[in-house]
Design an enzyme around this catalytic site. Structure first.
Site, PDB file in Angstrom:
ATOM      1  N   CYS A 117       0.979  -1.582   0.276  1.00  0.00           N
ATOM      2  CA  CYS A 117      -0.006  -0.114   0.079  1.00  0.00           C
ATOM      3  C   CYS A 117       1.053   1.538   0.049  1.00  0.00           C
ATOM      4  O   CYS A 117       0.228   2.134  -0.459  1.00  0.00           O
ATOM      5  CB  CYS A 117      -0.707   0.102   0.898  1.00  0.00           C
ATOM      6  SG  CYS A 117      -2.337  -1.172   1.535  1.00  0.00           S
ATOM      7  N   HIS A 257      -3.653   7.416   2.853  1.00  0.00           N
ATOM      8  CA  HIS A 257      -3.871   6.043   2.410  1.00  0.00           C
ATOM      9  C   HIS A 257      -5.405   5.237   3.158  1.00  0.00           C
ATOM     10  O   HIS A 257      -5.435   5.566   4.281  1.00  0.00           O
ATOM     11  CB  HIS A 257      -3.367   4.770   2.785  1.00  0.00           C
ATOM     12  CG  HIS A 257      -3.157   3.665   2.544  1.00  0.00           C
ATOM     13  ND1 HIS A 257      -3.559   3.289   1.474  1.00  0.00           N
ATOM     14  CD2 HIS A 257      -3.709   2.239   3.343  1.00  0.00           C
ATOM     15  CE1 HIS A 257      -4.316   1.792   0.906  1.00  0.00           C
ATOM     16  NE2 HIS A 257      -4.102   1.401   1.883  1.00  0.00           N
ATOM     17  N   ASN A 287     -10.291  -0.552  -0.613  1.00  0.00           N
ATOM     18  CA  ASN A 287      -8.694  -0.485  -0.244  1.00  0.00           C
ATOM     19  C   ASN A 287      -7.980  -0.925  -1.310  1.00  0.00           C
ATOM     20  O   ASN A 287      -8.336  -2.073  -1.778  1.00  0.00           O
ATOM     21  CB  ASN A 287      -8.218  -1.406   0.798  1.00  0.00           C
ATOM     22  CG  ASN A 287      -6.662  -0.962   1.220  1.00  0.00           C
ATOM     23  OD1 ASN A 287      -5.661  -0.298   0.579  1.00  0.00           O
ATOM     24  ND2 ASN A 287      -6.098  -1.088   1.849  1.00  0.00           N
TER      25      ASN A 287
END
Length: 338
Positions: A117, A257, A287
């Protein structure tokens, strides 16, 4: 610190997400869960899912083309293509090479970064270093994931979280006092088993046993991820601000994020930053790992909310563990809105 002769800045951005929308109500038919359970624990209402024919390079290409068009440059102008992804089309060649070829960026070096990520943040850091050192002038950075193809649709702890998408940014040189003002990257491999795919590499190649054990899917220990993620993102924010000799009050937009709304809320609470300064779109995309920040940035920038001169801060964490941040003063090209 030695004075840099030039800096780097984002001169164009773009994103692409698959057309298919998978809502929480759709997931209720697949796994034992509910819309209420997902929303209250993650903040997600829906996510985008790639079709059977779509791979990471397909999504990355469309995001890259949008970013190049936005920057007003041709593929021949690119010196480097960096793709942050943990869902490459194949083990090798790099997805970046596939994107480079399809773009027609014949003058560019191309490589992937595997920082989960944090991939887009690591890519920006790398591109910035290549530009300020004079090795390159124009670098395309893409964050892309097709995580749906690595999800265990029997595991409600993970399958409700992730979606597919791609975001891209083009970086070019600028005055050293403009553009990117600070960067930060860190990692801690001792936390690797908090978020990982156990099988599929040289340690545990895909076999009948790993397939039966479902080890080629994403595994996550949620409590551990939450604990370390919040701490890492708060630290990365504080450190990059100190580098630039700025206070949090001077930040106009924080783009974290988009992992989980509870993580984002915890970071907001610890930093004490007003919620109206924080960009959140996890409710619509879930996500998307390395793609969350560039997708959110492109959306909010093109909506006109980010103006020339605004201070923007990206911060992320990911499997590895990896984490990092990028702080910059945004400049819209002359003649554009913003």
């Amino acid at each position: 610190m030695q004075k840099l002769h030039r800096g780097s800045r984002i001169i164009g951005s773009g994103h692409y997400c698959p057309e298919k929308i998978l809502s929480n109500f759709d997931l209720e038919k697949i796994v034992e869960t509910s819309d209420e359970w997902i929303r209250t624990r993650t903040g997600i209402r829906e996510r985008r899912i790639a079709n059977e024919q779509e791979a990471s390079s397909d999504l990355a290409l469309l995001a890259a083309e949008a970013a190049l068009k936005d920057a007003g440059i041709k593929a021949d102008d690119i010196d480097g293509v960096i793709v942050g992804t943990v869902t490459p089309d194949m083990q090798f060649p790099a997805t970046a090479c596939l994107v480079q070829d399809r773009l027609g960026a014949k003058n560019a070096a191309a490589f992937d970064l595997g920082a989960a990520c944090s991939g887009f943040i690591y890519g920006l850091n790398t591109a910035h270093g290549l530009i300020v050192s004079g090795q390159m002038n124009t670098v395309l950075v893409v964050g892309v994931e097709v995580l749906s193809k690595f999800l265990d649709w029997q595991d409600r702890a993970t399958c409700v979280l992730f979606g597919d998408g791609a975001g891209a940014a083009v970086l070019g040189p600028c005055d050293p006092d403009d553009g990117i003002l600070g960067t930060y990257m860190r990692s801690d491999g001792s936390l690797a088993d908090l978020l990982w795919i156990p099988a599929g590499g040289s340690r545990a190649p895909i076999s009948e046993f790993t397939y039966q054990q479902r080890e080629h899917y994403i595994k996550m220990k949620g409590d551990g991820v939450f604990k370390y993620a919040v701490r890492a993102m708060v630290d990365a924010t504080s450190i990059v601000l100190k580098q630039a000799d700025l206070d949090l009050e001077q930040v106009d937009h924080l783009i974290p994020h988009q992992a989980n709304i509870r993580i984002i809320d915890a970071v907001i609470g610890r930093l004490g930053i007003p919620e109206e300064k924080v960009v959140v779109n996890i409710d619509r995309f879930g996500n998307t790992s390395s793609a969350t920040i560039p997708i959110a940035f492109d959306e909010v920038r093109k909506s006109g909310k980010i103006k020339s001169g605004d201070i923007v801060l990206f911060v992320a964490f990911g499997g590895g563990f990896t984490w990092g941040s990028v702080l910059f003063r945004h400049t819209e090209p002359a003649g554009r809105s913003g």
